[in-house]
Design an enzyme around this catalytic site. Structure first.
Site, PDB file in Angstrom:
ATOM      1  N   ARG A  91       0.855  -1.185   0.000  1.00  0.00           N
ATOM      2  CA  ARG A  91       0.000   0.000   0.000  1.00  0.00           C
ATOM      3  C   ARG A  91       0.892   1.236   0.000  1.00  0.00           C
ATOM      4  NH1 ARG A  91      -2.408  -3.405   4.051  1.00  0.00           N
ATOM      5  NH2 ARG A  91      -4.514  -4.073   3.476  1.00  0.00           N
ATOM      6  N   LYS A 123      -2.833  -2.105   7.626  1.00  0.00           N
ATOM      7  CA  LYS A 123      -4.057  -1.601   8.233  1.00  0.00           C
ATOM      8  C   LYS A 123      -4.270  -2.240   9.596  1.00  0.00           C
ATOM      9  CE  LYS A 123      -6.781  -0.201   4.238  1.00  0.00           C
ATOM     10  NZ  LYS A 123      -8.045  -0.389   3.486  1.00  0.00           N
ATOM     11  N   HIS A 125      -1.831   2.650  -6.274  1.00  0.00           N
ATOM     12  CA  HIS A 125      -2.662   1.462  -6.068  1.00  0.00           C
ATOM     13  C   HIS A 125      -2.779   0.637  -7.344  1.00  0.00           C
ATOM     14  CE1 HIS A 125      -4.642  -0.075  -2.547  1.00  0.00           C
ATOM     15  NE2 HIS A 125      -5.642  -0.541  -3.283  1.00  0.00           N
ATOM     16  N   ARG A 164      -0.289  -2.026  -7.046  1.00  0.00           N
ATOM     17  CA  ARG A 164      -0.751  -3.051  -6.100  1.00  0.00           C
ATOM     18  C   ARG A 164      -1.775  -3.967  -6.778  1.00  0.00           C
ATOM     19  NH1 ARG A 164      -1.389  -4.361  -0.519  1.00  0.00           N
ATOM     20  NH2 ARG A 164      -3.564  -4.563   0.177  1.00  0.00           N
ATOM     21  N   HIS A 170      -4.790  -8.588   3.346  1.00  0.00           N
ATOM     22  CA  HIS A 170      -6.245  -8.468   3.450  1.00  0.00           C
ATOM     23  C   HIS A 170      -6.743  -9.289   4.632  1.00  0.00           C
ATOM     24  CE1 HIS A 170      -6.807  -7.474  -1.124  1.00  0.00           C
ATOM     25  NE2 HIS A 170      -6.515  -6.408  -0.396  1.00  0.00           N
ATOM     26  N   TYR A 183     -10.106  -9.904  -7.516  1.00  0.00           N
ATOM     27  CA  TYR A 183      -9.156 -10.165  -8.593  1.00  0.00           C
ATOM     28  C   TYR A 183      -9.507 -11.428  -9.373  1.00  0.00           C
ATOM     29  CZ  TYR A 183      -6.585  -6.581  -6.165  1.00  0.00           C
ATOM     30  OH  TYR A 183      -6.238  -5.402  -5.574  1.00  0.00           O
TER      31      TYR A 183
END
Length: 296
Positions: free
Chosen positions: A147, A171, A237, A240, A263, A272
């Site tokens: 990120r 995150k 992004h 990514r 994630h 994806y």
């Protein structure tokens, strides 16, 4: 305790106990402000007085006001998180969102670069100091799927170039270890030789040796893409997304890509593709177009 005070107490817990980012907390605050305004107009004085029928009316009203399906789902998620906490504390006796669902969100595969485009972008920089920095930055983005906040926060002590690994803070302040491909290792070594590798120093520096700002990274990528004639909007992004897409195309290993991206929910990775799983570092080395070690 009044509803406003309960919301403020919960937001404070998010910051102190869950280490949520200021951006995340601001999002919750905006969503829950909508709920509080609705309760006020409906003269509902407590969360325990909220019923699923009223919550359906709330969501329908926000939808009529123009809130998109994606924003409505986020609004529901914010409310659910608050209600779960209030239930655990015994402050409400039922779930006001029981049986309440938001509109379906159709998630599209993000735009990505193909392998030739990604290679042209990361290899397109010169040999001056700025070019060395930008090459390392682009190689690491594409190599490891970081990120933007993870890349700008990197310090040299987070990198183990001999082992081909980078430790990033993602995150929710969760740490993960991600492989770094050979081309990115070479570019980072060149950067370290050019600017020094003090352990606590930022890997990517802006003015005065401070960590490079996210806005500067975005501006540099836009400039580099325009210089090379890219028709696509190139942004951090995008690399990514490109990393994730190329890994899944080559490996079919959804669980490994979920771990590499950091994630929390595999459903996030499923934007994806809809494929199945296997093993992490082995898959990375075998599948990523710029990760293959010499002789492999």
């Amino acid at each position: 305790m009044q509803t406003q005070a309960l919301v403020q107490a919960w937001l404070a817990r998010l910051a102190t106990e869950r280490k949520a980012s200021a951006h995340t907390i601001d999002g919750y605050r905006r969503d829950l402000a909508k709920l509080l305004r609705f309760m006020q107009t409906q003269q509902i004085e407590s969360f325990d007085a909220l019923m699923p029928g009223r919550m359906r009316g709330f969501i329908a009203a926000e939808h009529r006001a123009g809130l998109s399906p994606k924003s409505l789902q986020r609004l529901l998620s914010s409310c659910r998180s608050l209600f779960r906490q209030l239930t655990r504390e015994g402050l409400i006796t039922h779930d006001p969102l029981a049986g309440v669902r938001g509109p379906k969100v159709h998630r599209k595969l993000p735009q990505v670069l193909d392998v030739d485009e990604a290679t042209a972008l990361v290899e397109g920089e010169g040999e001056d100091a700025l070019g060395v920095r930008d090459r390392a930055m682009l190689e690491l983005f594409y190599s490891s799927g970081l990120r933007l906040s993870e890349l700008t926060g990197l310090r040299w002590l987070d990198l183990d170039l001999d082992a081909g690994e980078v430790r990033v803070l993602g995150k929710g302040r969760k740490t993960r270890i991600v492989p770094v491909g050979r081309h990115a290792i070479d570019a980072l070594r060149a950067l370290g030789q050019a600017q020094g590798r003090d352990a606590d120093a930022p890997v990517f520096r802006g003015r005065g040796g401070a960590p490079i700002s996210p806005r500067t990274v975005q501006a540099r990528m836009k400039t580099l893409a325009l210089r090379q004639g890219f028709a696509k909007h190139v942004h951090p992004h995008l690399l990514r997304h490109t990393f994730a897409s190329h890994m899944l195309e080559s490996s079919g290993d959804l669980r490994a890509v979920q771990e590499l991206l950091g994630h929390a929910d595999i459903a996030t990775t499923q934007i994806y593709t809809h494929l199945d799983f296997q093993h992490l570092a082995k898959v990375y080395d075998a599948a990523h177009p710029r990760a293959r070690r010499k002789g492999s």
